[in-house]
Write an enzyme that holds these catalytic residues in place. Structure first.
Site, short mmCIF file in Angstrom:
data_model
loop_
_atom_site.label_atom_id
_atom_site.label_comp_id
_atom_site.label_asym_id
_atom_site.label_seq_id
_atom_site.Cartn_x
_atom_site.Cartn_y
_atom_site.Cartn_z
N GLU A 1 -98.92 -8.40 30.63
CA GLU A 1 -98.72 -6.95 30.73
C GLU A 1 -98.55 -6.21 29.40
O GLU A 1 -97.62 -5.44 29.18
CB GLU A 1 -97.48 -6.69 31.63
CG GLU A 1 -97.61 -7.35 33.00
CD GLU A 1 -96.40 -7.17 33.88
OE1 GLU A 1 -95.55 -6.32 33.58
OE2 GLU A 1 -96.30 -7.88 34.90
N GLU B 1 -100.71 -13.52 41.29
CA GLU B 1 -99.43 -13.10 41.89
C GLU B 1 -99.65 -12.29 43.17
O GLU B 1 -99.12 -11.21 43.35
CB GLU B 1 -98.62 -12.28 40.88
CG GLU B 1 -98.41 -12.97 39.54
CD GLU B 1 -97.59 -12.14 38.57
OE1 GLU B 1 -96.95 -11.17 38.99
OE2 GLU B 1 -97.58 -12.48 37.36
#
Ligand code: G3I
Length: 347
Positions: A150, A259
């Protein structure tokens, strides 16, 4: 006589009791199917469910820098070892998550004993030692790492494509290159991933692609891109998902969904609703949930040559980080299959 009858009843015409097929078996010709676990899942019922359904495991939290290495001379390996040792004993390979992220980070790496900021050179020395220690400890069981998580902004109109985190403020984008460099030194065999969310959205998808291409041009070994896959009933569309896979597969050899969960979000795509209280979900919302899982896995099957692992984030709705009321996974709070399980496995 009774024993013979019982044995005969167990399995007529075959050598052993029929083994229940799980997601990993149904998708054996497509891609591995994984799951993120926490130490609390290391109990017989959830271990049995994991063995039946999955063939890859990620530690949800306990391998993150802030959890496993909370101070320069403090290493908390026990929780990570409890999952890694179980995987070793059961022949399950793992994804490592994660080595460098602005959340749950080992913040001590950034300041000296007086609490003053250290230079980026000192930070790199500490990050390198962290990465070499963690990667070295688990390289026998971990086949790939989420090296950086991220680092790209969500803002489609920002001048700067990078998240303005404390890591970026100290190092610019160099921390990305350094983290991958250290991981490649520590385990030259591991597949090294850049991992991010909302990677199906065209703007962010293209910023991720541009960063990875730039890093590769600078000699950085990024050979995997992780699409986290925290979805709701509307996002991603089949087209978003398909275009993202094609984009990333043109840059790296390994593309994964890392995820996956599909939350029902009472506001239908509004802000996340982390309610943790149990609630019944209406039949109409369940139908939308089934439809989104069916759509998602149909596109993944169409891209089976480009996808090598699809990992669910958490084992059941009981554990989900988005809360039980968001009804996000394929197993309910009692570990029973939900309607979406059928849509994913019957095709
Ligand atoms: O360990 C502490 C515990 O000591 C304390 O008592 C407890 C109550 O405050 O908090 C515990 O820390 C929690 C941690 O999970 C471990 O359970 C944090 O509060 C909590 O914020 C943290 O949430 C995790 C979140 O990352 C952190 O941003 C979620 O469980 C985890 O599922 C989530 O996972 C991330 C991926 O790593 C990266 N991609 C996004 C995804 C969702 O945010």
């Amino acid at each position: 006589m009774i024993i013979a009858a019982a044995l005969a009843a167990v399995c007529v015409g075959c050598s052993s009791p029929a083994k229940e097929q799980g997601l990993k078996d149904v998708y054996a010709d497509y891609f591995k199917v994984g799951v993120a676990l926490k130490p609390e899942n290391m109990n017989p019922a959830e271990q049995a469910l994991t063995l039946r359904e999955f063939n890859s495991v990620t530690c949800e939290n306990v391998m993150k820098p802030g959890e496993i290495h909370p101070a320069a001379d403090v290493w908390n390996f026990a929780k990570a070892d409890s999952i890694a040792d179980w995987c070793r004993a059961n022949g399950i390979k793992m994804r490592g998550h994660c080595l460098c992220w602005h959340n749950q980070f080992a913040m001590w790496m950034l300041s000296d004993e007086e609490g003053n900021p250290v230079s980026k050179e000192v930070f790199y020395e500490r990050l390198r030692e962290h990465i070499h220690t963690v990667v070295g400890r688990y390289k026998d069981v971990i086949y790939c790492w989420d090296v950086v998580n991220e680092a790209i902004t969500d803002d489609d109109v920002a001048e700067n494509p990078f998240r303005q985190s404390f890591l970026y403020e100290l190092c610019g984008d160099e921390f990305i290159a350094k983290a991958f460099e250290f991981a490649a030194e520590a385990d030259p065999e591991a597949v090294l991933f850049y991992n991010d969310y909302n990677s199906f959205l065209p703007g962010k998808r293209d910023r991720i692609a541009a960063m990875v291409r730039d890093m590769q041009a600078r000699g950085v070994k990024i050979n995997g891109i992780g699409m986290q896959g925290h979805c709701n009933l509307e996002v991603p569309t089949a087209e978003n998902l398909s275009d993202a896979i094609d984009t990333f597969a043109s840059i790296v050899d390994h593309v994964q969904v890392t995820e996956l969960d599909i939350r029902v979000n009472r506001e239908f795509g509004g802000q996340l609703n982390f309610s943790h209280e149990g609630e019944t979900v209406s039949d109409s919302i369940i139908a939308l949930h089934v439809a989104q899982y069916e759509r998602f896995f149909r596109v993944l099957r169409e891209h089976k040559e480009q996808i090598d692992v699809v990992t669910f984030w958490n084992l059941s709705d009981k554990d989900s980080w988005v809360g039980t009321a968001n009804y996000p996974l394929l197993f309910d709070t009692e570990l029973e299959k939900k309607p979406a399980y059928e849509a994913v496995t019957k095709f």
